[in-house]
Design an enzyme around this catalytic site. Structure first.
Site, PDB file in Angstrom:
ATOM      1  CG  ASP A 165      -1.822  -1.226   1.166  1.00 36.45           C
ATOM      2  OD1 ASP A 165      -1.610  -2.004   0.399  1.00 36.45           O
ATOM      3  OD2 ASP A 165      -2.577  -1.240   2.209  1.00 36.45           O
ATOM      4  CD  GLU A 394      -1.232  -5.755   8.460  1.00 37.32           C
ATOM      5  OE1 GLU A 394      -1.322  -5.413   9.544  1.00 37.32           O
ATOM      6  OE2 GLU A 394      -1.776  -5.572   7.428  1.00 37.32           O
TER       7      GLU A 394
HETATM    8  C1  GLC Z   1      -3.048  -4.497   3.809  1.00 40.57           C
HETATM    9  C2  GLC Z   1      -1.946  -4.893   2.764  1.00 40.57           C
HETATM   10  C3  GLC Z   1      -2.311  -5.744   1.614  1.00 40.57           C
HETATM   11  C4  GLC Z   1      -3.445  -6.818   2.071  1.00 40.57           C
HETATM   12  C5  GLC Z   1      -4.723  -6.226   3.183  1.00 40.57           C
HETATM   13  C6  GLC Z   1      -5.198  -7.317   3.838  1.00 40.57           C
HETATM   14  O1  GLC Z   1      -3.744  -3.544   3.051  1.00 40.57           O
HETATM   15  O2  GLC Z   1      -1.176  -4.002   2.517  1.00 40.57           O
HETATM   16  O3  GLC Z   1      -1.581  -6.340   0.848  1.00 40.57           O
HETATM   17  O4  GLC Z   1      -4.133  -7.523   1.197  1.00 40.57           O
HETATM   18  O5  GLC Z   1      -3.867  -5.614   4.092  1.00 40.57           O
HETATM   19  O6  GLC Z   1      -4.544  -8.087   4.579  1.00 40.57           O
END
Ligand code: GLC
Length: 429
Positions: A165, A394
């Site tokens: 992102d 994460e």
């Molecule tokens: C965040 C990450 C993306 C992922 C999402 C859900 O936005 O950057 O890659 O798919 O979270 O986990």
């Protein structure tokens, strides 16, 4: 408890009957590429769930083949996420499903290679065949709506489409959106209330406003085209590397399933020929995105610079040169989302420095395909150790000294659990 059992616990906790949420509270719906990685993990736990997960994802596919990045299955959670299902308003397009709300942008096309793994695991061939047609339709959509000239490479129109992102890669395109253009935007962020140290670990409000500006413009255009002056039009080596890897898988799988694969081979050839022209920086031996608006490479060394290894693009000699810096030092874990010497590096901030398990998994797989088993083993072991020490988070601090090393963002994060489970279950030989 053993790490593998902890991973299984997370997969079970986040399983919602037909699909898996990425993390409790922070991400309460089904996310596109997350589901692909999660399906792989379930092959070591509940293989049947892997197929169901993919089918649930493709239930959100639009009539024209487009596959959204979020499928808002569970209406009772609509108000707990921003931007909400209503904000996206997929109904602006006649192509969207009538009975299911989705976002209007996509994510990296992992599904081809995931489907090949599902088929190797011996899952129901009829269901795999049906999914094959859906994945093919999605690839067709990508070329029809996003191909840059006839290069076999496709563009992304939003930083969220990269899955990385707030990577420093996207700073130049996003900064084209001026502060004046953002004045009308009202933020109702929920993510910052769900994680610790959100100030330093999540994108800033100004970044978020720019993300929403892009969504608003895309929605005004029914998510199918962009105005000529649209600021974010980028060729991403991660998205395109994954596309090529998935295309190779679809070709192999298609032969087994008796499908037409000629058009896929043609696209594979075009994309492979164009890849180095657009993405390779020969001097640094790294791959960078190509900005279609500024007509230049966005040169920041990021974990994404290594993903072409997964697609089998660089020569063996080049792969060895690419890895050298990581072999020669031990203070930085492979592979930081932005190299600590890069402009814009922040050690705790999301895709601006931290290590993400899905990137390490892709690079590990790539190294195995090059038969670089020692290098692959190193990446695998460092990834497993990191998660063992700090938890199933994460993302993780890229520095190995204990004071700064910790996990951030969503806890009980599904793809971390799934991919570590896959790493634990596979030998490198
Ligand atoms: C965040 C990450 C993306 C992922 C999402 C859900 O936005 O950057 O890659 O798919 O979270 O986990």
């Amino acid at each position: 408890m053993e790490l593998a059992d902890q991973c299984i616990q997370v997969l079970d906790k986040n399983w919602k009957g037909r699909f898996t949420i990425p993390s409790p509270r922070l991400y309460p719906f089904q996310w596109n590429w997350d589901s692909g990685f999660i399906a792989l993990g379930n092959l070591h736990h509940k293989p049947e769930r892997a197929l169901t997960e993919m089918e649930a994802l493709f239930s959100g596919q639009w009539k024209n083949g487009f596959l959204p990045h979020i499928i808002f299955h569970n209406a009772e959670k609509y108000s707990s996420y921003f931007p909400s299902a209503d904000y996206w308003n997929s109904g602006v397009s006649e192509e969207a499903p009538a009975d299911l709300k989705t976002s209007g942008i996509t994510q990296p096309p992992v599904h081809g290679f995931i489907l090949e793994e599902l088929s190797k695991a011996g899952l129901d061939i009829l269901r795999i065949s049906e999914l094959f047609d859906k994945v093919s339709a999605y690839h067709q959509w990508l070329y029809q709506y996003r191909e840059h000239e006839s290069t076999g490479l496709v563009a992304i129109w939003h930083n969220w489409e990269s899955g990385m992102d707030n990577s420093p890669w996207w700073d130049i395109p996003l900064e084209r959106i001026t502060l004046d253009e953002l004045e009308y935007i009202q933020l109702e962020r929920k993510d910052v209330h769900e994680v610790k140290e959100s100030e330093s670990t999540r994108p800033k409000d100004l970044d978020y406003k720019r993300y929403l500006y892009l969504v608003d413009t895309l929605r005004d255009n029914k998510y199918t085209e962009v105005p000529d002056d649209f600021p974010f039009q980028v060729l991403d080596p991660v998205f395109n590397g994954i596309l090529l890897a998935s295309t190779k898988s679809l070709i192999r799988l298609g032969k087994v399933l008796n499908k037409d694969t000629d058009w896929l081979s043609q696209k594979l050839n075009q994309g492979t020929e164009s890849f180095d022209v657009y993405f390779l920086d020969d001097e640094q031996d790294l791959y960078f995105p190509y900005d279609l608006v500024g007509r230049e490479k966005l040169k920041q060394p990021c974990s994404g610079s290594y993903i072409p290894i997964f697609a089998g693009i660089p020569s063996l000699a080049r792969v060895q040169r690419m890895l050298k810096p990581y072999r020669e030092q031990t203070q930085i874990r492979p592979f930081p989302s932005c190299h600590p010497e890069g402009v814009g590096f922040e050690q705790k901030n999301y895709w601006r420095g931290p290590v993400w398990v899905n990137m390490n998994w892709l690079i590990w797989k790539g190294l195995l395909n090059y038969h670089l088993s020692d290098e692959a083993e190193l990446v695998k072991n460092q990834t497993i150790e990191m998660v063992k020490e700090y938890g199933i988070y994460e993302y993780f601090n890229p520095f190995t000294d204990n004071q700064s090393g910790t996990g951030y963002g969503g806890a009980d994060f599904s793809w971390t659990a799934a991919l570590v489970l896959d790493m634990i279950n596979k030998t490198t030989s």
